[in-house]
Design a protein around this motif. Structure first.
Motif, mmCIF file in Angstrom:
data_model
loop_
_atom_site.group_PDB
_atom_site.id
_atom_site.type_symbol
_atom_site.label_atom_id
_atom_site.label_comp_id
_atom_site.label_asym_id
_atom_site.label_seq_id
_atom_site.Cartn_x
_atom_site.Cartn_y
_atom_site.Cartn_z
ATOM 1 N N GLY A 275 11.362 11.452 -13.444
ATOM 2 C CA GLY A 275 11.398 12.679 -12.627
ATOM 3 C C GLY A 275 12.420 12.609 -11.493
ATOM 4 N N GLY A 276 13.011 11.439 -11.284
ATOM 5 C CA GLY A 276 14.005 11.299 -10.222
ATOM 6 C C GLY A 276 13.420 11.465 -8.826
ATOM 7 N N LYS A 277 12.177 11.003 -8.649
ATOM 8 C CA LYS A 277 11.497 11.192 -7.353
ATOM 9 C C LYS A 277 10.796 9.921 -6.897
ATOM 10 N N ALA A 278 10.652 9.822 -5.579
ATOM 11 C CA ALA A 278 9.770 8.775 -5.048
ATOM 12 C C ALA A 278 8.346 9.278 -5.239
ATOM 13 N N LYS A 279 7.448 8.404 -5.741
ATOM 14 C CA LYS A 279 6.081 8.850 -6.022
ATOM 15 C C LYS A 279 5.335 9.146 -4.731
ATOM 16 N N ALA A 280 4.408 10.090 -4.819
ATOM 17 C CA ALA A 280 3.575 10.406 -3.645
ATOM 18 C C ALA A 280 2.240 9.694 -3.838
ATOM 19 N N PHE A 281 1.906 8.787 -2.953
ATOM 20 C CA PHE A 281 0.592 8.131 -2.989
ATOM 21 C C PHE A 281 0.090 8.098 -1.573
ATOM 22 N N GLU A 282 -1.122 7.601 -1.405
ATOM 23 C CA GLU A 282 -1.766 7.637 -0.102
ATOM 24 C C GLU A 282 -0.884 7.001 0.985
ATOM 25 N N MET A 283 -0.695 7.722 2.061
ATOM 26 C CA MET A 283 0.099 7.205 3.187
ATOM 27 C C MET A 283 -0.794 7.110 4.418
ATOM 28 N N PRO A 284 -0.568 6.107 5.263
ATOM 29 C CA PRO A 284 -1.390 6.006 6.469
ATOM 30 C C PRO A 284 -0.968 7.030 7.516
ATOM 31 N N PHE A 285 0.268 7.505 7.407
ATOM 32 C CA PHE A 285 0.779 8.499 8.361
ATOM 33 C C PHE A 285 1.716 9.416 7.594
ATOM 34 N N ASP A 286 2.049 10.525 8.231
ATOM 35 C CA ASP A 286 2.850 11.523 7.558
ATOM 36 C C ASP A 286 4.318 11.342 7.992
ATOM 37 N N PHE A 287 5.167 10.977 7.053
ATOM 38 C CA PHE A 287 6.573 10.742 7.401
ATOM 39 C C PHE A 287 7.197 11.975 8.065
ATOM 40 N N ALA A 288 6.718 13.163 7.650
ATOM 41 C CA ALA A 288 7.340 14.386 8.171
ATOM 42 C C ALA A 288 7.037 14.598 9.641
ATOM 43 N N SER A 289 5.885 14.097 10.107
ATOM 44 C CA SER A 289 5.525 14.428 11.487
ATOM 45 C C SER A 289 5.683 13.279 12.489
ATOM 46 N N ILE A 290 5.843 12.022 12.012
ATOM 47 C CA ILE A 290 6.032 10.941 13.009
ATOM 48 C C ILE A 290 7.449 11.040 13.591
ATOM 49 N N ASP A 291 7.584 10.609 14.852
ATOM 50 C CA ASP A 291 8.943 10.649 15.403
ATOM 51 C C ASP A 291 9.590 9.272 15.470
ATOM 52 N N ARG A 292 8.820 8.218 15.209
ATOM 53 C CA ARG A 292 9.396 6.868 15.148
ATOM 54 C C ARG A 292 8.586 6.039 14.158
ATOM 55 N N LEU A 293 9.201 4.991 13.662
ATOM 56 C CA LEU A 293 8.478 4.026 12.834
ATOM 57 C C LEU A 293 8.661 2.669 13.496
ATOM 58 N N SER A 294 7.541 1.986 13.702
ATOM 59 C CA SER A 294 7.611 0.682 14.333
ATOM 60 C C SER A 294 7.322 -0.370 13.263
ATOM 61 N N ILE A 295 8.233 -1.319 13.101
ATOM 62 C CA ILE A 295 8.040 -2.355 12.070
ATOM 63 C C ILE A 295 8.029 -3.710 12.762
ATOM 64 N N ALA A 296 7.081 -4.575 12.396
ATOM 65 C CA ALA A 296 7.080 -5.949 12.916
ATOM 66 C C ALA A 296 6.794 -6.914 11.773
ATOM 67 N N ALA A 297 7.433 -8.070 11.831
ATOM 68 C CA ALA A 297 7.255 -9.093 10.789
ATOM 69 C C ALA A 297 7.911 -10.377 11.284
ATOM 70 N N CYS A 298 7.825 -11.429 10.487
ATOM 71 C CA CYS A 298 8.414 -12.722 10.878
ATOM 72 C C CYS A 298 9.405 -13.192 9.806
ATOM 73 N N GLY A 299 10.390 -13.957 10.242
ATOM 74 C CA GLY A 299 11.288 -14.657 9.325
ATOM 75 C C GLY A 299 11.977 -13.729 8.347
ATOM 76 N N THR A 300 11.922 -14.117 7.086
ATOM 77 C CA THR A 300 12.573 -13.335 6.037
ATOM 78 C C THR A 300 12.004 -11.927 5.949
ATOM 79 N N ALA A 301 10.698 -11.797 6.144
ATOM 80 C CA ALA A 301 10.074 -10.470 6.080
ATOM 81 C C ALA A 301 10.618 -9.582 7.205
ATOM 82 N N TYR A 302 10.878 -10.194 8.359
ATOM 83 C CA TYR A 302 11.481 -9.445 9.474
ATOM 84 C C TYR A 302 12.866 -8.949 9.064
ATOM 85 N N LEU A 303 13.621 -9.810 8.382
ATOM 86 C CA LEU A 303 14.978 -9.411 7.995
ATOM 87 C C LEU A 303 14.944 -8.293 6.951
ATOM 88 N N ALA A 304 13.931 -8.285 6.094
ATOM 89 C CA ALA A 304 13.766 -7.154 5.166
ATOM 90 C C ALA A 304 13.532 -5.880 5.987
#
Ligand code: F6R
Length: 607
Positions: A275-304
């Motif tokens: 279908g050429g689409k990203a699938k829609a599945f349960e999200m913890p927040f709505d991408f359309a309405s958040i104004d920022r995304l905060s990501i935290a991780a360590c090491g290689t996961a942080y670099l991802a």
């Protein structure tokens, strides 16, 4: 980190414990030990170094007994030697422990004043003495364990065995994970389901603050107040995987080669290719309405996570704050409910990442996490999980989990872009098609092994290496440096190519290889200018680029590794492979312990 195993069985348990400890080797360790109750007495064998040493000790002096606990130790307090190896004993009590007892100095002083003599430098020994003191004061074994747990501060998982009771191990968890495995008239304790895989895949995970009385035919779980709690029994997913090296020399090599397949599985989970689409599945927040995304991780996961910042901002116009979790958890960032919070972790148990998650939860944020171990604590404490389908990653250096994390993050960025109206349906189709090509390109890159091995032979001769990149190749430069230093012990730094002239250029001379990661992308010409600066100072350049880049790079290189021309979006996924292979072959030439590099642990459950 340390690994824990406990068995209340119906045949001699020492060989079984050794087998389970082997499955925990991947977590990283520097000594190991087993204790059983044989002929009514506590007996133990311990050895510094690898499990073969413990195996030898057990051959020389076998241990009998149908109940036992075992441990692989990753040193925190006290050097890795036999005396500090677990299990620790005190007057009929045997203990194995993962984590750190933060108030151990205070407890040690108190116990010393009471006449207890410490034979090791570990924090664990205080726990053994505390339990023994409770017994001496008249408590039952279960009461002694519970009273002791109430005195402990810090993050820990414990298994405790008592001389007078051959049908009971007490397990406890406050931080690092601990699982109970259910067998037929036998029970198991383990740091993770992989350790228990040969025995059972019916698992109950203890929650933070839980402690359990595990007997052959029963298990009772309590909270710190002593109230009985119910934890569900589940079938472990991870255990169905066969954890062996196949035809490969190391797990790391095998995991590098698995990438085309696991990237493909992961992408298929998140994208509807037809279908050429990203699938829609349960999200913890709505991408359309958040104004920022905060990501935290360590090491290689942080670099991802850092790579994904470019994607979310570029394609979805969503600003991203990305943090190293050990900094995030203490820097008192003001939280806004209009932000989404995302955590990235292969193990799902990293202490700093988990603490950052809890900080965001306490601020009322909704949490999404990208994890490889679905039953992990981070997964369980998130509002929604986005699994990476990498399968168990055994090599300490993360490879396939990294590219699967990138696959999930790229898919989420495409979805965010659609939901925020930042791309058209045609754009989405194009991006999804580009992602679908990543596994094919990854397979092609694996075929460059001979050339990469040749470069690695050179790298194995040097002491310092610089990695440079711009845009998404900048985090990849840091990942390349991280991978090289952790498994080959060669000092390496990853820099944004534009930063070179602000300091690191002083390092450049004929003895310093500079690995430049430069696909022919929007910043290619800029990176070429930085390469000129290196070449002008006699630096030896190893260029990792594509066909177009090789044609247009006007700089003399020591070696040019030419990858296929790939779309910009998937370049970090594809370019991760030569970077990993370079580190891998260099480490092989250096003769290091590739899968279990010194001082490192797979799952970092302490601060
Ligand atoms: C490096 C590596 C580590 C981990 C880090 C986070 O190769 O593996 O840097 O990425 O310890 O671990 P997880 O992803 O389990 O939270």
């Amino acid at each position: 980190m340390c690994g824990i195993v406990g068995i209340v069985g119906h045949s001699p348990v020492a060989p079984l414990i050794l087998d389970a400890l082997k499955r925990l080797e991947y977590r990283g360790y520097d000594s190991a030990g087993v204790a059983t109750i044989e002929h009514g007495q506590l007996s133990r064998r311990r050895a510094e170094g690898k499990l073969v040493n413990l195996e030898r000790r057990l051959k020389e002096e076998p241990l009998d007994g149908m109940i036992g606990i075992g441990h692989t130790r990753w040193a925190t307090h006290g050097v890795p030697n036999e005396t500090n190896a677990h299990p620790h004993f005190s007057d009929g009590v045997a203990i194995v422990h993962n984590g750190i007892i933060e108030n151990f100095a205070e407890l040690r002083d108190e116990l010393t004043a009471d006449g207890y003599v410490f034979t090791s430098q570990t924090d664990t020994e205080v726990v053994a003495h505390l339990v023994a003191r409770e017994l001496a004061r008249g408590a039952t074994p279960v009461e002694a364990a519970h009273n002791t747990l109430k005195r402990l501060e810090g993050a820990f998982a414990l298994a405790i065995m008592f001389k007078g009771d051959e049908d009971m191990i007490v397990g406890a968890r406050n931080g690092p994970p601990l699982a109970v495995g259910h067998g037929e008239s036998e029970m198991f304790l383990g740091s993770d389901a992989i350790a228990l895989a040969p025995f059972t895949n019916s698992i109950t995970y203890l929650e933070d603050g839980d402690w359990a009385v595990v007997r052959r035919n029963s298990i009772a779980i309590y909270d710190m107040d002593g109230n009985k709690v119910h934890r569900k029994r589940q079938q472990s997913v991870g255990t169905s995987f066969l954890v062996d090296k196949g035809n490969h020399r190391h797990f790391m090599e095998k995991e590098i080669h698995e990438q085309p397949e696991v990237i493909s599985h992961t992408l298929a989970h998140y994208l509807d290719f037809a279908g050429g689409k990203a699938k829609a599945f349960e999200m913890p927040f709505d991408f359309a309405s958040i104004d920022r995304l905060s990501i935290a991780a360590c090491g290689t996961a942080y670099l991802a996570g850092l790579i994904s910042k470019y994607w979310f901002e570029r394609y979805a116009r969503l600003p991203v704050d990305i943090d190293i979790a050990s900094e995030f958890r203490y820097r008192e960032m003001p939280l806004s409910k209009s932000s989404g919070a995302m955590f990235v972790s292969q193990s799902g148990e990293t202490a700093d990442t988990l603490a950052s998650l809890r900080y965001c939860r306490s601020g009322g944020l909704k949490i999404g996490s990208i994890v490889n171990v679905r039953e992990s604590t981070i997964a369980r404490e998130s509002d929604a999980i986005f699994p990476t389908l990498a399968g168990p990653e055994i090599g300490v250096a993360s490879t396939k989990a990294f590219t699967c994390q990138l696959s999930v993050l790229a898919s989420l960025a495409v979805r965010a872009a659609r939901e925020r109206g930042a791309i058209s349906a045609d754009d989405e189709r194009t991006l999804v098609r580009q992602l679908s090509e990543a596994p094919r390109y990854a397979s092609q890159v694996l075929k460059l092994d001979q050339q990469i091995e040749k470069v690695a032979r050179e790298l194995a001769q040097v002491r310092h290496v610089l990695y440079l990149g711009r845009d998404t190749s900048y985090p990849l430069a840091m990942e390349g440096a991280l991978k090289l230093k952790e498994i080959s012990y060669i000092h390496a730094e990853g820099y944004a190519a534009g930063e070179l002239k602000h300091g690191p250029i002083a390092l450049i001379d004929e003895s310093m290889p500079v690995i430049v990661i430069a696909p022919h992308d929007r910043v290619f010409e800029k990176t070429v200018s930085n390469m000129q600066e290196v070449a002008a100072r006699g630096g030896r350049i190893i260029l990792v680029t594509d066909q177009k880049g090789a044609k247009h790079a006007t700089v003399k290189t020591m070696e040019t590794i030419v990858l296929p021309d790939v779309p910009e979006l998937i370049a970090p996924i594809v370019y991760a492979l030569p970077i990993q292979m370079l580190a891998y072959f260099t480490a092989v030439f250096m003769g290091t312990d590739v899968d279990q590099p010194r001082n490192l642990a797979k799952s970092v459950t302490v601060e």
